[in-house]
Structures are given as structure tokens and as C-alpha cells.
Motif scaffolding. Sequence first.
Motif, mmCIF file in Angstrom:
data_model
loop_
_atom_site.group_PDB
_atom_site.id
_atom_site.type_symbol
_atom_site.label_atom_id
_atom_site.label_comp_id
_atom_site.label_asym_id
_atom_site.label_seq_id
_atom_site.Cartn_x
_atom_site.Cartn_y
_atom_site.Cartn_z
ATOM 1 N N PRO A 1 11.347 -6.580 16.345
ATOM 2 C CA PRO A 1 10.211 -5.713 15.660
ATOM 3 C C PRO A 1 10.694 -5.017 14.505
ATOM 4 O O PRO A 1 9.818 -4.616 13.519
ATOM 5 N N ALA A 2 11.808 -4.550 14.501
ATOM 6 C CA ALA A 2 12.369 -3.733 13.437
ATOM 7 C C ALA A 2 12.574 -4.547 12.140
ATOM 8 O O ALA A 2 12.163 -4.248 10.985
ATOM 9 N N PHE A 3 13.215 -5.758 12.534
ATOM 10 C CA PHE A 3 13.319 -6.615 11.362
ATOM 11 C C PHE A 3 11.929 -6.952 10.876
ATOM 12 O O PHE A 3 12.023 -7.341 9.216
ATOM 13 N N ARG A 4 11.065 -7.483 11.773
ATOM 14 C CA ARG A 4 9.803 -7.968 11.094
ATOM 15 C C ARG A 4 9.107 -7.052 10.304
ATOM 16 O O ARG A 4 8.580 -7.178 9.106
ATOM 17 N N THR A 5 9.127 -5.689 10.809
ATOM 18 C CA THR A 5 8.388 -4.615 9.996
ATOM 19 C C THR A 5 9.199 -4.573 8.599
ATOM 20 O O THR A 5 8.498 -4.429 7.608
ATOM 21 N N TYR A 6 10.390 -4.506 8.579
ATOM 22 C CA TYR A 6 11.246 -4.284 7.459
ATOM 23 C C TYR A 6 10.990 -5.716 6.537
ATOM 24 O O TYR A 6 10.408 -5.320 5.449
ATOM 25 N N LEU A 7 10.832 -6.685 6.958
ATOM 26 C CA LEU A 7 11.049 -7.932 6.133
ATOM 27 C C LEU A 7 9.647 -8.047 5.477
ATOM 28 O O LEU A 7 9.157 -8.538 4.442
ATOM 29 N N VAL A 8 8.468 -7.810 6.528
ATOM 30 C CA VAL A 8 7.074 -8.015 5.914
ATOM 31 C C VAL A 8 6.889 -6.695 4.715
ATOM 32 O O VAL A 8 6.324 -7.103 3.768
ATOM 33 N N GLN A 9 7.350 -5.492 5.075
ATOM 34 C CA GLN A 9 7.265 -4.780 4.011
ATOM 35 C C GLN A 9 7.979 -4.876 2.736
ATOM 36 O O GLN A 9 7.742 -4.409 1.601
ATOM 37 N N ASP A 10 9.034 -5.450 2.845
ATOM 38 C CA ASP A 10 10.029 -5.864 1.927
ATOM 39 C C ASP A 10 9.378 -7.018 1.082
ATOM 40 O O ASP A 10 9.625 -6.941 -0.149
ATOM 41 N N TYR A 11 8.392 -7.698 1.591
ATOM 42 C CA TYR A 11 7.605 -8.647 0.810
ATOM 43 C C TYR A 11 6.693 -7.986 -0.190
ATOM 44 O O TYR A 11 6.765 -8.472 -1.629
ATOM 45 N N LEU A 12 6.149 -6.908 0.326
ATOM 46 C CA LEU A 12 5.448 -6.151 -0.448
ATOM 47 C C LEU A 12 6.212 -5.336 -1.644
ATOM 48 O O LEU A 12 5.732 -5.263 -2.803
ATOM 49 N N PHE A 13 7.432 -4.896 -1.169
ATOM 50 C CA PHE A 13 8.388 -4.193 -1.795
ATOM 51 C C PHE A 13 8.735 -5.037 -3.174
ATOM 52 O O PHE A 13 8.499 -4.875 -4.264
ATOM 53 N N LEU A 14 8.994 -6.397 -2.872
ATOM 54 C CA LEU A 14 9.396 -7.196 -4.058
ATOM 55 C C LEU A 14 8.398 -7.467 -4.997
ATOM 56 O O LEU A 14 8.710 -7.578 -6.306
ATOM 57 N N ILE A 15 7.232 -7.487 -4.678
ATOM 58 C CA ILE A 15 5.891 -7.730 -5.509
ATOM 59 C C ILE A 15 6.106 -6.410 -6.688
ATOM 60 O O ILE A 15 6.177 -6.840 -7.850
ATOM 61 N N HIS A 16 6.284 -5.211 -5.988
ATOM 62 C CA HIS A 16 6.458 -4.233 -7.000
ATOM 63 C C HIS A 16 7.717 -3.967 -7.762
ATOM 64 O O HIS A 16 7.884 -3.728 -8.926
ATOM 65 N N VAL B 1 8.974 -15.484 3.136
ATOM 66 C CA VAL B 1 7.665 -16.321 3.489
ATOM 67 C C VAL B 1 8.151 -17.164 4.536
ATOM 68 O O VAL B 1 7.609 -17.408 5.408
ATOM 69 N N GLY B 2 9.409 -17.816 4.497
ATOM 70 C CA GLY B 2 10.080 -18.580 5.514
ATOM 71 C C GLY B 2 10.155 -17.977 7.066
ATOM 72 O O GLY B 2 9.735 -18.304 7.877
ATOM 73 N N PHE B 3 10.784 -16.618 7.020
ATOM 74 C CA PHE B 3 10.815 -16.011 8.181
ATOM 75 C C PHE B 3 9.378 -15.943 8.807
ATOM 76 O O PHE B 3 9.024 -15.827 9.959
ATOM 77 N N CYS B 4 8.433 -15.230 7.898
ATOM 78 C CA CYS B 4 7.210 -14.901 8.416
ATOM 79 C C CYS B 4 6.302 -16.087 8.956
ATOM 80 O O CYS B 4 5.605 -16.009 10.101
ATOM 81 N N ALA B 5 6.757 -17.133 8.549
ATOM 82 C CA ALA B 5 5.995 -18.425 8.746
ATOM 83 C C ALA B 5 6.444 -18.891 10.139
ATOM 84 O O ALA B 5 5.647 -19.145 10.954
ATOM 85 N N GLY C 1 4.600 -16.830 12.543
ATOM 86 C CA GLY C 1 3.096 -17.135 12.549
ATOM 87 C C GLY C 1 2.263 -16.186 11.608
ATOM 88 O O GLY C 1 1.172 -15.955 11.575
ATOM 89 N N ILE C 2 2.860 -15.637 10.691
ATOM 90 C CA ILE C 2 2.184 -14.546 9.502
ATOM 91 C C ILE C 2 2.461 -15.588 8.326
ATOM 92 O O ILE C 2 3.478 -15.899 7.589
ATOM 93 N N SER C 3 1.031 -15.510 7.784
ATOM 94 C CA SER C 3 0.866 -16.230 6.549
ATOM 95 C C SER C 3 0.961 -15.599 5.466
ATOM 96 O O SER C 3 1.071 -14.123 5.490
ATOM 97 N N GLU C 4 1.354 -16.107 4.151
ATOM 98 C CA GLU C 4 1.243 -15.348 3.051
ATOM 99 C C GLU C 4 0.177 -14.371 2.543
ATOM 100 O O GLU C 4 0.243 -13.187 2.379
ATOM 101 N N ALA C 5 -1.203 -14.905 2.877
ATOM 102 C CA ALA C 5 -2.393 -14.112 2.852
ATOM 103 C C ALA C 5 -2.329 -12.854 3.607
ATOM 104 O O ALA C 5 -2.648 -11.881 3.321
ATOM 105 N N GLU C 6 -1.729 -12.964 4.958
ATOM 106 C CA GLU C 6 -1.592 -11.914 6.033
ATOM 107 C C GLU C 6 -0.677 -11.005 5.434
ATOM 108 O O GLU C 6 -0.897 -9.681 5.476
ATOM 109 N N LEU C 7 0.364 -11.567 4.689
ATOM 110 C CA LEU C 7 1.484 -10.653 4.264
ATOM 111 C C LEU C 7 1.049 -9.669 3.189
ATOM 112 O O LEU C 7 1.160 -8.416 2.986
ATOM 113 N N GLU C 8 -0.053 -10.358 2.329
ATOM 114 C CA GLU C 8 -0.305 -9.668 1.289
ATOM 115 C C GLU C 8 -1.223 -8.644 1.706
ATOM 116 O O GLU C 8 -1.757 -7.516 0.898
#
Length: 220
Positions: free
Chosen positions: A35-50, A86-90, A93-100
Motif C-alpha cells: 500500500p505504501a508503494f501503491r500510494t507513492y506510485l499513483v501520486q507519482d503519476y500525478l507528480f510527473l504530469i506537473h 501505467v504498467g504497475f497500476c494496470a 487494476g487501476i486504469s489511466e483514467a482512474e489515475l488521473e
Amino acid sequence: MTLFDRLKAASADDWTAYVEHDFVRQLGEGTLPVPAFRTYLVQDYLFLIHFARAYALGIFKGRHLADMRSALASVNAILGEMDLHVGFCAEWGISEAELERTPEERANTAYTRFVIDAGLRGDLLDLHVALAPCVIGYAEIARRLAATAKGADPANPYARWIAEYSGEAYAAVAEAAIAKLDSLGDELLTEKRFTAVSDLFAQASRLEADFWQMGLDAAG
Ligand SMILES: Cc1ncc(CN)c(N)n1
């Protein structure tokens, strides 16, 4: 001595707290709770957009064609980096739309907007100094982890993350960032200005440590 080494030496405690954070240690040992890695990685996706936006600012503020080209290459590198997320999240079961759609954690907002603000208020040197702990720090961290038995073990659940950031492609991105800092420093840095840019570097390093902590806190 490169400008990067000088900045690191001037912020040694903040730098160490970032690159040797407990999150990093657990990642290398493969003991980091998912869960620590998942939270980090999902947030990191948003981070990289910025962060892509911050580099796009480097194109806007570029004074030479070379500045614009290198900033564009960095935008592309960041967009490529997001494939890992995107690969880890897939797999989870987390889609790109959910990530965003995921709300940004405060540590994420604080860090990304700090960097964008440094670039908006300042010049290219301010922007690249604020970006440096991110770009160059991950290469240093992953290289160290990959040199350990547990970090290099393909059975480590985070082996893919370590391989991505310790690989040749990412090392080239980090080396280009070090060289860019030197060329901007030659052009724009004065001794009087060093304290101000060093403060930017230290703050970005602290915000990196907060980003790891955000992941650990999510695991409780
Ligand atoms: C928070 C953070 N810092 C650095 C990186 C490496 N580009 C990253 N993906 N995320």
C-alpha cells in the motif's frame, strides 16, 4: 566540482534525509508494504504530469534553441517514465483514467507547485536547480540500491522500479541534468546568488523526503 556537487554539499543533511529515507531502504530490501508503494506510485503519476509542465516552462523560458531542445527532450523523458507507472497500476487494476481522477496528496501539491513557482518567478537556473533533486536524486538512489544483493534480486517486488531508475537511459537523463546545471551556472550564477539557489535545492530535497514519507504514512 560540478554545480550539482556543490549544491549537494551545501545541503548535505537534507540530501541524506532524502536519498536515505526509510522508504528507500525498504524499497531496496523489498520489505516496503505494497500500500505504501501503491500510494507513492499513483501520486507519482500525478507528480510527473506537473513535472512535465515544469519542463515545458523550460521551453517557454529558454533563451537559446539548445535550452528549448533539452527541455523538450526532458518533457519526452518524463512522459516515457510514466509508462512504468501505467504498467504497475494496470497490474493492480487501476486504469489511466482512474489515475488521473485520483486526488492529489498535499505533499504532492506542495512539491510540484513549489518547483513550478521557482521557474515562474525565476530564470532557467532557478527552475533547473529546483528540478535537480528529482531528476538526479533518483539515479543516485537506484544506482546504490542496484548495487546491493537485495536490490539486484529479481525477486524483489520493486526490482522493476530499481531497474528503471538505475538503467542506462535514466542515467543519461541524470547526466544531462548535471551538465545542464553546469552550463546554466556558467552563464547565470554569481557567488552572491549561490545562497538563494542553494535554498531552492535544499527545499526541493526536503519536499522529496516528504514525498517518500507520504507513501509510508499511507501504509499506517
Ligand atoms: C517524487 C519524484 N521524484 C523524482 C522522480 C524521478 N523523475 C520521480 N518520478 N518522482
